[in-house]
Design an enzyme around this catalytic site. Sequence first.
Site, PDB file in Angstrom:
ATOM      1  N   THR A  62       0.761  -1.285   0.009  1.00  0.00           N
ATOM      2  CA  THR A  62       0.060   0.122  -0.113  1.00  0.00           C
ATOM      3  C   THR A  62       1.004   1.352   0.110  1.00  0.00           C
ATOM      4  OG1 THR A  62      -1.782  -1.337   1.401  1.00  0.00           O
ATOM      5  CG2 THR A  62      -2.009   1.335   1.224  1.00  0.00           C
ATOM      6  N   ASN A  99      -5.750 -10.044  -7.435  1.00  0.00           N
ATOM      7  CA  ASN A  99      -5.817 -10.593  -5.708  1.00  0.00           C
ATOM      8  C   ASN A  99      -7.073 -11.462  -5.825  1.00  0.00           C
ATOM      9  OD1 ASN A  99      -6.610  -7.701  -6.195  1.00  0.00           O
ATOM     10  ND2 ASN A  99      -7.601  -8.107  -4.045  1.00  0.00           N
ATOM     11  N   GLN A 106       0.514  -9.619  -5.909  1.00  0.00           N
ATOM     12  CA  GLN A 106       0.173 -11.116  -5.848  1.00  0.00           C
ATOM     13  C   GLN A 106       1.029 -12.081  -6.884  1.00  0.00           C
ATOM     14  OE1 GLN A 106      -2.037 -12.585  -3.678  1.00  0.00           O
ATOM     15  NE2 GLN A 106      -2.793 -10.869  -2.927  1.00  0.00           N
ATOM     16  N   SER A 141       4.897  -7.115  -1.561  1.00  0.00           N
ATOM     17  CA  SER A 141       4.838  -6.961  -0.144  1.00  0.00           C
ATOM     18  C   SER A 141       5.251  -8.092   0.413  1.00  0.00           C
ATOM     19  CB  SER A 141       3.163  -7.094  -0.105  1.00  0.00           C
ATOM     20  OG  SER A 141       2.982  -6.744   1.349  1.00  0.00           O
ATOM     21  N   HIS A 188       4.587  -9.897   3.241  1.00  0.00           N
ATOM     22  CA  HIS A 188       3.587 -11.055   3.988  1.00  0.00           C
ATOM     23  C   HIS A 188       2.881 -11.696   3.068  1.00  0.00           C
ATOM     24  CE1 HIS A 188      -0.494  -8.957   3.719  1.00  0.00           C
ATOM     25  NE2 HIS A 188       0.208  -7.806   3.626  1.00  0.00           N
ATOM     26  N   THR A 203      13.776   5.133  10.274  1.00  0.00           N
ATOM     27  CA  THR A 203      14.623   4.048  10.795  1.00  0.00           C
ATOM     28  C   THR A 203      14.013   2.841   9.936  1.00  0.00           C
ATOM     29  OG1 THR A 203      15.020   5.093  12.775  1.00  0.00           O
ATOM     30  CG2 THR A 203      15.486   2.707  12.658  1.00  0.00           C
ATOM     31  N   CYS A 240      -8.950  -6.797   2.083  1.00  0.00           N
ATOM     32  CA  CYS A 240      -9.212  -5.297   2.501  1.00  0.00           C
ATOM     33  C   CYS A 240     -10.757  -5.015   2.419  1.00  0.00           C
ATOM     34  CB  CYS A 240      -8.366  -4.273   1.744  1.00  0.00           C
ATOM     35  SG  CYS A 240      -6.759  -5.240   1.669  1.00  0.00           S
TER      36      CYS A 240
HETATM   37  N1  PLP Z   1      -2.141  -4.886  -4.050  1.00  0.00           N
HETATM   38  C1  PLP Z   1      -2.753  -6.015  -4.169  1.00  0.00           C
HETATM   39  C2  PLP Z   1      -2.934  -6.803  -5.495  1.00  0.00           C
HETATM   40  C3  PLP Z   1      -2.804  -6.918  -2.938  1.00  0.00           C
HETATM   41  O1  PLP Z   1      -3.463  -8.053  -3.161  1.00  0.00           O
HETATM   42  C4  PLP Z   1      -2.748  -6.204  -1.667  1.00  0.00           C
HETATM   43  C5  PLP Z   1      -3.030  -6.703  -0.360  1.00  0.00           C
HETATM   44  O2  PLP Z   1      -4.088  -7.489  -0.322  1.00  0.00           O
HETATM   45  C6  PLP Z   1      -1.947  -4.920  -1.732  1.00  0.00           C
HETATM   46  C7  PLP Z   1      -1.894  -4.267  -2.810  1.00  0.00           C
HETATM   47  C8  PLP Z   1      -1.711  -4.229  -0.512  1.00  0.00           C
HETATM   48  O3  PLP Z   1      -0.608  -4.831   0.240  1.00  0.00           O
HETATM   49  P1  PLP Z   1      -0.213  -4.732   1.924  1.00  0.00           P
HETATM   50  O4  PLP Z   1      -0.891  -5.501   2.466  1.00  0.00           O
HETATM   51  O5  PLP Z   1       1.383  -4.863   1.616  1.00  0.00           O
HETATM   52  O6  PLP Z   1      -0.466  -3.149   1.988  1.00  0.00           O
END
Ligand code: PLP
Length: 386
Positions: free
Chosen positions: A76, A155, A183, A203, A205, A244, A329
């Site tokens: 994000t 996603n 993704q 990302s 995670h 940091t 989300c």
């Molecule tokens: N973009 C996509 C395609 C995602 O699937 C996600 C998370 O679900 C994000 C952006 C946002 O990622 P983050 O959780 O690292 O902010």
Amino acid sequence: MNTGLPVFLDYNSTTPVDSRVLEVMLPYFKEHFGNAASKTHAYGWIADEAVEIAREQAAALIGAKKQEIIFTSGSTESINLALKGMAEVYGREKNHLITCKTEHKAVLDTCAWLEKHGVEITYLDVTREGLIDLPQLKNSIRENTLMVTVMFANNETGVIQPVNEIGKICREKGVYFFTDATQAAGKVRIEVNEQNIDLLSISSHKIYGPKGAGLLYVRRKNPRVTLAPLIHGGGHEKSLRSGTVNVPAVAGFGKACELAASSWFEDAQQNSTLRTKLEQALTENGMAFINGSIRTRLPNTTNLCFKNVSSAEFIKLFPQLAVATGSACTSSENKPSHVLRAMGLTDRESQSSVRFSIGRFTKEEEIEFTISLIKNKLKEYSDGNL
Ligand code: PLP
């Protein structure tokens, strides 16, 4: 299979940290707790070394140079930095951006913010398969178009956009190309030079790394991309992201990138075998149909529209399964998915759709358990016995 917890079929929302990643992270919480920006002693040097190793590992995953990687807190933030940072630098001469209706909210909400600040945005349609139309993209590019931002893979459906062709068009027309690869990373091959990608987000995670780390790839040559920062301060990360650096998370993210680079193909084969098994069992006899392209999609995702049950009812019927309706989300909003609606599904269809996403630690027994559970219960449900 009695762990007390549901079977995890929601790897697109997040992934468990791989134990090889955790092992790399642990020393940076206690023994090597230094601040990577401290240049005057070994605590700082050791922390900085970990960050630079991670930068090399992350760069290698996408065929970039390490100087082109900016660490952030996640996708994000990377998306905000890419879009707002570009608009600030180039927006006076070029204030038109092209995106797509099925982007993640991180892109769509940032675009909405930019619109309020005078940037014009074109939202490309998608076909029933979830794919953009390349001629529509070409026709949308104007004199004042700064960049195209189209996600690598969706996603919710796993549909992979024609990234190579988009990159070619952007290069020919002299516009920048940003792709949200959150993704796609670790699931398909990404090569920023071959694919003419100028900016890209990943990302941690989502690829078996810890939460709280991510990256933005920013091309340095042919063409060089200049960005304005969102966060001002001590000049960390080439002054593009002050603050940091989260050393343990970044070190873990680097290791996760290294593992993704070495095992994405094997993971993809394993995932696609299990996904196919699940999908075939659940779509036979017309119980459900697949949303989105089956020609070009991630190996781990299937988005199924069930005929006789809404997704809200599905979630209630199956507490033994961790699946998603919409993206993590937006699923709290309980609105029909903007992705499925853009693909032309009716509200009813999109409110009867469930995403299954599997990953590195999904076991065949879990898929078999899921299949028999769903088949048996949905039969009773349609027979009116529930
Ligand atoms: N973009 C996509 C395609 C995602 O699937 C996600 C998370 O679900 C994000 C952006 C946002 O990622 P983050 O959780 O690292 O902010």
